[in-house]
Scaffold this active site. Sequence first.
Site, mmCIF file in Angstrom:
data_model
loop_
_atom_site.group_PDB
_atom_site.id
_atom_site.type_symbol
_atom_site.label_atom_id
_atom_site.label_comp_id
_atom_site.label_asym_id
_atom_site.label_seq_id
_atom_site.Cartn_x
_atom_site.Cartn_y
_atom_site.Cartn_z
ATOM 1 N N HIS A 189 0.886 -1.447 -0.114
ATOM 2 C CA HIS A 189 -0.226 0.237 -0.087
ATOM 3 C C HIS A 189 0.844 1.467 0.546
ATOM 4 O O HIS A 189 1.458 1.534 0.929
ATOM 5 C CB HIS A 189 -0.454 0.256 1.144
ATOM 6 C CG HIS A 189 -2.170 -1.410 1.452
ATOM 7 N ND1 HIS A 189 -2.233 -1.261 3.014
ATOM 8 C CD2 HIS A 189 -2.121 -1.873 0.528
ATOM 9 C CE1 HIS A 189 -2.610 -2.933 2.619
ATOM 10 N NE2 HIS A 189 -2.954 -2.662 1.122
ATOM 11 N N ILE A 190 0.907 2.141 -1.062
ATOM 12 C CA ILE A 190 1.914 3.313 -1.135
ATOM 13 C C ILE A 190 0.509 4.181 -1.358
ATOM 14 O O ILE A 190 -0.450 4.238 -1.845
ATOM 15 C CB ILE A 190 2.907 3.469 -1.975
ATOM 16 C CG1 ILE A 190 2.690 2.835 -3.288
ATOM 17 C CG2 ILE A 190 3.588 2.706 -1.377
ATOM 18 C CD1 ILE A 190 3.578 3.312 -4.401
#
Lengths: 534, 174
Positions: A454-455
């Site tokens: 998750h960025i």
Amino acid sequence: MPIPADLRERIPEYAIDYPNVESGRDARREAMLVADAIVVGSGAGGAVAAALLAEAGLEVLMIEEGSLEKTDSFSTDVPEMIRRLYRDAGATMILGRPGMIFAEGRCVGGSTVINGGMYWRAPDRILERWEREERLPAIGPGAMEPFFTEVERKAHPETNLPDTFGRHGVLFAEGAGKLGWNATPNLRNMRRCTGLNNCAFGCPTGAKQSMLVTYIPRALRAGARLLADARVSRIRFDNARAVGVRGCFVGANRRPTYGFSAYAPMVIVAAGARHTVGILKRSGLCGRWLGRNLTTHPNAKVVGIFDARLDAWRGAHQVYQIHDFLEQGILIGYAMIQPGLLAATLPGPIQANAELMSLYNHFLPVGCLIEDTGTGRVLLGPDGEPHMIYCLNRKDCATLHEGVAKTTELLFAAGARRVLLPFADLPEATSPDDVGRIRSRPPSPNGMELMTVHIMGSARMGVDARRGATDAFGRVFGVDGLYVADASLFPGPIGVNPQETIMALVARNTRRWIETDAQRLHRWRRGPLGAGHA
Amino acid sequence: MAVLQGIPQQNDTANPVRRFVAQALRNLSPTSTSILRAAIAGLRPRGHGFDQPIDEDVLAEIDRTIPCFPPLFRLGFWLGLRVLEWGPLVFTGRPTRLTRMGCDQATRYLDGWLRSRSALRRMLLFGVRTLVYLAFYQHPSVLHAMEVDWDRRMGETIRLRADTLDRETHADPR
């Protein structure tokens, strides 16, 4: 493994039609395309934007760097699926202390094709903070409710049925129960998952309701066109107005072939928190917040080794999560990882790897994800590609230690004999007493093994250009007709899996664009390119 | 270069299987291939039921993966393999190189990289080891030895889902 013909007819996802799709691999010359709206990327953000715009009557052109890989082509051949579905064959690194592995999809459907399908709304406290502290309008829990409901209708989140749990899922819940924690049944966008646990390499059963089988077909049915195997390199401008994109087709060996240009009065960039910034920066945009504020939900893996054989590869992916510590910024979940991927992350010397891996069927890998408070950056490298830099701060390091300690407690409570830890200087815990050693380890990022999927936050929304790269509805400041539609928009991390929040946020923004930007579209359609196109 | 001669390297061209694989390898240069082959020999699991003779398959799998890497990573990989090859001389001053080492010696040498104080060296070996383990442990013969049959389970779960959907359709014909 070829799918038998009788099954092929009974799985609806195998029968999905993908009209209006062209592949850049078939290109034999340079091309110019025209549309009302261009959507770059086909993941959780791009697919939703494309479907809503197409249903509003716009001629939409989706451009995706990866290939169209249909459900019936997915298999359990992990190296092959990584090559077909992952960006850079999964070899993306976030540079910093410590270095972090980052994996994202590069295929039609984006990372939704390779994620676990966890489908959670952003917690109310996060949305309230965005509304109150960031002063973003219409983003509180009440305002977002209809958009969450809208995307849930299509993505179909549900919990697994007990016969798909697997022994490890039951053990995980039992361990949590012994500690007085609640094992929350995990909501995942799926329809009758039967527990193959191949989510990260494409779901061959068709159960996962990724963008590939939901919003992409919906967009195509509404008349959108999809150009796969086509890489957008930059935005085209006419003064301070975005008028299209420029890029190149990608050949079978992933090398660029012919160039293309596409023109439209609306350009929506939804290439993920790394490549959205890359495209905008390569195009010459340099807003203060573009590329800053990167958050990553760092993730540490802990492996419990049990006396009994668990065969954790039999049973669904992450049936439960522990949400009890979300307020502290800690989310705990488990997922059995394929042997080839797990082996490389095990601690200890090379000679010991075979011995450890001989216990694979006794493993239960559990991960803890944290809502990070530090931020990193996305920068253009000398190769013209966006690279991420992120250093774990002291507070997040301490939170991760606490997460690892809690996860270790859970595994021992579930009956683990040994627990493998993500620290080079503390590779193993052999009894619950060792949990104290984890908590007393100095909060240093050195020697920690982390990864993330998750960025977010690298082109954050803000009320003005001093506080964000885009406005509160994803319009890029200073450029007319240019929008962002992915997790880059988040002002901060959300502490849970972000897919649903991306989809709902993009649904909210897209509806606003349709309402407010129709005038520009009207002018465009009367202009020379638009008239010919119409 | 006599000082660099350690254990004699096996002649690649003498073995027909190796010759065939070398021809089939299209993305790795002959030098990279021989360094990677030595690295695989040092990194591959041994004992505990993991003695399958699949090093050439592992090599071929890595070769297929190389084009998927971004250009900078490919360059780093190319460079890294050479550093790995000459590492014994550069870092320890020992008059040998990776491709001249026996398996056990190579394992000890590579293990030193894993424990190195330099993050770059650790990262490089981590990358090579990930590639090797991914190809090795996902090999059908290794999965079979581990009694992991994801492929059969795929058939079972697809059939189960088809049956479940059929039942639901019949229960609710709408």
